[in-house]
Design a protein around this motif. Structure first.
Motif, short mmCIF file in Angstrom:
data_model
loop_
_atom_site.label_atom_id
_atom_site.label_comp_id
_atom_site.label_asym_id
_atom_site.label_seq_id
_atom_site.Cartn_x
_atom_site.Cartn_y
_atom_site.Cartn_z
N GLU A 285 67.49 -3.14 15.50
CA GLU A 285 68.51 -3.98 16.11
C GLU A 285 69.83 -3.94 15.33
O GLU A 285 69.82 -3.80 14.11
CB GLU A 285 68.01 -5.43 16.18
N HIS A 314 62.49 -6.53 22.94
CA HIS A 314 62.38 -7.00 21.56
C HIS A 314 63.70 -6.81 20.80
O HIS A 314 64.22 -7.75 20.20
CB HIS A 314 61.25 -6.24 20.85
N GLU A 315 64.23 -5.61 20.86
CA GLU A 315 65.45 -5.32 20.10
C GLU A 315 66.63 -6.14 20.64
O GLU A 315 67.48 -6.60 19.88
CB GLU A 315 65.78 -3.82 20.13
N HIS A 318 66.80 -9.67 19.46
CA HIS A 318 67.35 -9.75 18.10
C HIS A 318 68.86 -9.94 18.08
O HIS A 318 69.41 -10.33 17.05
CB HIS A 318 67.03 -8.46 17.33
N GLU A 348 60.97 -11.90 13.48
CA GLU A 348 60.24 -10.83 14.17
C GLU A 348 59.16 -11.38 15.10
O GLU A 348 59.01 -10.93 16.23
CB GLU A 348 59.61 -9.87 13.16
N TYR A 418 54.58 -10.06 12.71
CA TYR A 418 54.95 -9.93 14.13
C TYR A 418 53.87 -10.61 14.98
O TYR A 418 54.16 -11.40 15.86
CB TYR A 418 55.00 -8.46 14.54
#
Ligand SMILES: [Zn+2]
Length: 639
Positions: A285, A314-315, A318, A348, A418
């Protein structure tokens, strides 16, 4: 370069003359009066801030080298320049200086300057009598990874932490990058602001420079807008296997779901999805971009495509959680050494909880897909002994020696922050909904966290230890806070059954065993081992502590040849195991270090390979309401 950027953008260099002057007076004893120049007509004296200039060229691209010329003003007798040992978002010492060669320093007259290497990543240069220093060096860029740089004849990916140098003073200065492309490379994509000339770029400081990967080559761009915000999907390695129309449509739905989750658009320029379809994996990210590694085939298989969407989700999450709101311990990056935080379960883990959930809310997967993803997380957590060794906080703290360097005993010695973080997210979400009778949720907590500790909050982008727990208490009371603290600080397991119960859901922890029972066949068996099945070979990958395999002394790396003298191969192993009964004694013939070895052990029940989340067959109104509040849309089930 991405569309919609102008060289005259008011954000660069980001400070007016008064602020520059204050900075000059406050800290820069290194810098001489030559920084004052006449500007804006007679009688007006203005401070011109020093600039660090980096030029990239690729005369040896065929051998994967980038050549860098780094130029900065100097005034002291010596200066020390460093290359980072790690890059933010990937918490491992990577020793980028390993790949630096042909390091030379010159003054403005071209004279060679004396230099000494003072540590693995730091150079001291004698600068008496010179006003401008140019350092030249080559970097080998042959490791294709989200945190590293790569050069081949068709493109270059520049990740700044392993390419650009800084001094203690220059890291605060504006940075300029000039790129001299190879003739066959047609375009450059980066979230850096455009500079004064073509193929030139600007960053407000060194942090922004290395937070902005640069892709040089012939990538394909797909630009789209959502509520006036621009996004660009940048595909490197694209072939006819990629359905660009569908991917842009899905990304549009995804960014909508994220933007509506947070309610705040954090971007001040186009956001870039830098996607590399090169049969590699991972994501990293950044403030205005992300690097994604995937496969050319990712869109030809539903499961792989969901994985790619989950990676993007997910990224992208961030962008808020960790890029603009991060643990206080990571507030000011120290590129030299490890920066310890006990809160990667939040940065995370909670990003992992929401990456899949927002895929469903965006309408990109079916509810059964979502439940399967969640059940897989539950299974992967509950079947490893390492969860009883490290708490979520300790696993975060030890990221530098555990998470990025897994070994054969990893599943016995640690838990992924995670995964446990994601499960803590789920049970906390459910507990908040239960305590507040559905009036609040983890979404409420995340948004409150961002308003308190995001860029506009009191923490100005950082939160102190315990901030999340305090917000949980403010939303849902002391009991939920205490539950969260216990889950973070100890090895206690999240109560998944209780959390599922709020939604009238149930967990079947052994569906294969249940199915065998129904069909009247023996349940699956094993030895508590995982296997690396390589062609015909059966190599032990992990030995799960507490299993019969561990009790017999089987080791990772052992090769299984036979059970009770009967030849086993990767092709017939699963079939043969079905014919063994739990509790039965057998003899295994193994090869270890080139020598045959026989070990006796007991067959045990197989470790479940899957879990299943079950929904009431007669779904009622209350359940529907709660599920809709959590999942964000009406449910449809696959036939
Ligand atoms: Zn992440």
């Amino acid at each position: 370069m991405p569309a919609g950027k102008t060289p005259t953008d008011p954000d660069f260099p980001g400070m007016g003359p008064i602020k520059v002057l204050k900075r000059f007076i406050r800290g820069s004893t290194l810098f001489c009066l030559c920084v004052f120049v006449l500007a804006q007509g007679p009688g007006v004296v203005q401070a011109q801030e020093p600039v660090a200039s980096h030029s990239l060229s690729f005369p040896r691209y065929k051998n994967q080298y980038v050549h860098v010329d780094f130029k900065i003003p100097v005034s002291a007798e010596q200066i020390e320049l460093s290359m980072p040992n790690w890059t933010p978002g990937s918490y491992l010492i990577r020793n980028f200086a390993t790949h630096v060669e042909n390091f030379e320093a010159r003054g403005e007259g071209g004279q060679t300057l004396e230099l000494t290497k003072v540590s693995k990543n730091r150079w001291r240069i004698e600068t008496t009598g010179i006003r401008e220093l140019t350092v030249s060096y080559d970097v080998w860029a042959g490791y294709l990874h989200v945190s590293s740089s790569w050069i081949s004849s068709d493109f270059a990916l520049i990740n700044g932490a392993g390419v650009f140098l800084y001094s203690d003073a220059s890291r605060e200065w504006p940075q300029q990058v000039a790129v001299k492309k190879q003739a066959s490379w047609n375009n450059i994509q980066t979230s850096l602001r455009p500079g004064p000339g073509s193929d030139q770029f600007l960053a407000r400081d060194y942090d922004e420079l290395i937070d902005s990967p640069i892709v040089i080559g012939n990538a394909v761009e797909y630009r789209f807008e959502v509520n006036g915000q621009g996004y660009i999907l940048v595909n490197t390695g694209e072939t006819g296997l990629w359905d660009s129309e569908r991917s842009v449509r899905d990304l549009t739905a995804l960014v909508k779901a994220h933007q509506s989750f947070w309610g705040v658009n954090p971007f001040d320029r186009d956001y870039l999805f830098l996607n590399f379809q090169l049969e590699s994996k991972g994501g990293l990210e950044h403030d205005h971009s992300t690097v994604l590694m995937s496969s050319k085939w990712a869109m030809r298989d539903d499961t792989d495509y969901i994985k790619w969407l989950a990676l993007v989700s997910h990224e992208f999450f961030h962008s808020w959680n960790v890029r603009r709101m991060r643990p206080e311990a990571l507030a000011k990056y120290d590129y030299d050494k490890e920066m310890y935080t006990r809160e990667l379960w939040l940065a995370e883990g909670l990003s992992s909880y929401y990456d899949n959930l927002l895929l469903f809310r965006a309408g990109l997967i079916e509810v059964q897909d979502y439940f399967d993803l969640l059940a897989t997380e539950f299974r992967n957590y509950e079947t490893i002994p390492g969860r009883q060794v490290r708490s979520a906080e300790l696993a975060s703290f030890d990221s530098w020696i555990k998470h990025y360097v897994p070994d054969a005993n990893g599943i016995n010695s640690t838990v992924s922050y995670y995964r446990k973080g994601s499960l803590i997210g789920f049970v906390t979400d459910s507990a908040i909904r239960r305590e507040t009778d559905g009036k609040a949720s983890l979404d409420t907590v995340m948004r409150r966290m961002y308003s308190l500790h995001g860029p506009q909050g009191q923490g100005q982008g950082n939160y102190p230890p315990g901030a999340f727990e305090a917000v949980v208490e403010s939303v849902a009371g002391r009991d939920v806070r205490m539950m969260v603290e216990n889950l973070l600080q100890t090895t206690a397991d999240p109560d998944l059954d209780k959390a599922l119960d709020w939604f009238d859901l149930r967990l079947d922890r052994a569906p294969a065993q249940s199915a065998a029972k129904l069909s009247g066949v023996p349940p699956p068996t094993g030895f508590g081992l995982t296997w690396d099945k390589n062609e015909d070979l059966l190599i032990v990958q992990h030995v799960i502590l507490g299993s019969t395999g561990a009790a017999a002394g089987i080791l990772p790396g052992d090769e299984l040849l036979a059970i009770n003298g009967l030849r086993m191969t990767s092709n017939n192993f699963d079939l043969k195991m079905q014919q063994l009964l739990a509790g039965e004694k057998v003899e295994l013939t193994l090869v270890r270090h080139g020598q045959l070895l026989n070990l006796s052990l007991e067959v045990q029940a197989a470790i479940p390979e899957t879990y299943v989340i079950l929904l009431n067959s007669d779904i009622g109104r209350r359940q529907k309401t709660r599920l809709k509040a959590w999942l964000g849309r009406d449910l449809r089930f696959r036939k």
